[in-house]
Scaffold this motif. Sequence first.
Motif, PDB file in Angstrom:
ATOM      1  N   ARG A  97       1.684  -3.203 -12.218  1.00 49.76           N
ATOM      2  CA  ARG A  97       1.534  -1.849 -11.695  1.00 49.76           C
ATOM      3  C   ARG A  97       2.785  -0.992 -11.775  1.00 49.76           C
ATOM      4  O   ARG A  97       2.690   0.235 -11.725  1.00 49.76           O
ATOM      5  N   GLY A  98       3.977  -1.593 -11.832  1.00 49.58           N
ATOM      6  CA  GLY A  98       5.145  -0.723 -11.831  1.00 49.58           C
ATOM      7  C   GLY A  98       6.465  -1.444 -11.698  1.00 49.58           C
ATOM      8  O   GLY A  98       6.597  -2.621 -12.006  1.00 49.58           O
TER       9      GLY A  98
ATOM     10  N   PHE B 177       2.099   1.387  -3.688  1.00 50.02           N
ATOM     11  CA  PHE B 177       1.018   1.697  -4.625  1.00 50.02           C
ATOM     12  C   PHE B 177      -0.143   2.329  -3.853  1.00 50.02           C
ATOM     13  O   PHE B 177      -1.156   1.680  -3.592  1.00 50.02           O
TER      14      PHE B 177
ATOM     15  N   GLU C 200       0.828  -1.210   0.000  1.00 52.15           N
ATOM     16  CA  GLU C 200       0.000   0.000   0.000  1.00 52.15           C
ATOM     17  C   GLU C 200       0.863   1.261   0.000  1.00 52.15           C
ATOM     18  O   GLU C 200       0.465   2.295  -0.552  1.00 52.15           O
TER      19      GLU C 200
ATOM     20  N   VAL D 168       9.619  -1.493  -5.962  1.00 51.66           N
ATOM     21  CA  VAL D 168       8.567  -1.985  -5.071  1.00 51.66           C
ATOM     22  C   VAL D 168       9.169  -2.882  -4.005  1.00 51.66           C
ATOM     23  O   VAL D 168       8.834  -2.781  -2.821  1.00 51.66           O
TER      24      VAL D 168
ATOM     25  N   ASP E 173      -3.668   2.220  -5.988  1.00 58.36           N
ATOM     26  CA  ASP E 173      -4.285   0.935  -6.365  1.00 58.36           C
ATOM     27  C   ASP E 173      -3.417  -0.225  -5.894  1.00 58.36           C
ATOM     28  O   ASP E 173      -2.813  -0.933  -6.695  1.00 58.36           O
ATOM     29  N   PRO E 174      -3.341  -0.458  -4.587  1.00 57.13           N
ATOM     30  CA  PRO E 174      -2.479  -1.542  -4.091  1.00 57.13           C
ATOM     31  C   PRO E 174      -3.064  -2.913  -4.434  1.00 57.13           C
ATOM     32  O   PRO E 174      -4.285  -3.075  -4.494  1.00 57.13           O
TER      33      PRO E 174
END
Length: 224
Positions: A188-189, A121, A118, A194, A124-125
């Motif tokens: 997501r990335g 992101f 969280e 991350v 939008d986790p």
Amino acid sequence: MMPVGLLPPMSQPRGDRRVHRTLADHHRPDRGRPVPLRPRPGRPARPPDGQADAQRLPFPDEGFDLVTCQFGAMFFPDRIGAFTEVRRVLAPGGRFLFNTWGPLGAHAFEVALQAGLERAFPVDPPQFLRTVPHGYADPTVVAADLAAAGFAVEDEQELTLQGRAASTADLAAGYLTGTPVRAAVEERGDGPAVRATVIEEMTARLGPGPVTAPMTAYVFRAAV
């Protein structure tokens, strides 16, 4: 596809010995000695190894005395359908032993992991942990599904054990590369960024390691 353990006589369950010891205890009417299971006439002493769909088990009716499922029921698309299949392959008087994870908040490692996700992101986790492994964490719902499949719930036990890991870095690597969380992160990335964020958050919450934290599961015994 989700494998389910089908245990004819003398088969030994695999996996977490502590959880399986609890399962074995549940199958002792006197809670003191093992009950030997005997092959049914015309049945093999051991079922064939292999992968099968838990919602369409490739076994005849009433072929087993005991079915076990370790942390699998949460993943069944149709849980009542899967439980109905388990009931079909159990002989009269047979037992179904299985476990599910408790709520996410009762699994400290994954609380820390989810907090890291969280943080990485904030908009939008990934919600995999909350909705799938910990998405079947109400024993009342589980009991209702078992009843709908024709089972009588004999016992339900909450079990909390201590999880252990060498470091939070090891924990993060395992979750981020060895579970469906990986796909959610990749969608997501930046994976390395991350991972660094998740490790930092988990370390702040749990320490660098070795780490120990509680995790809660429910163990069910249901009878035909």
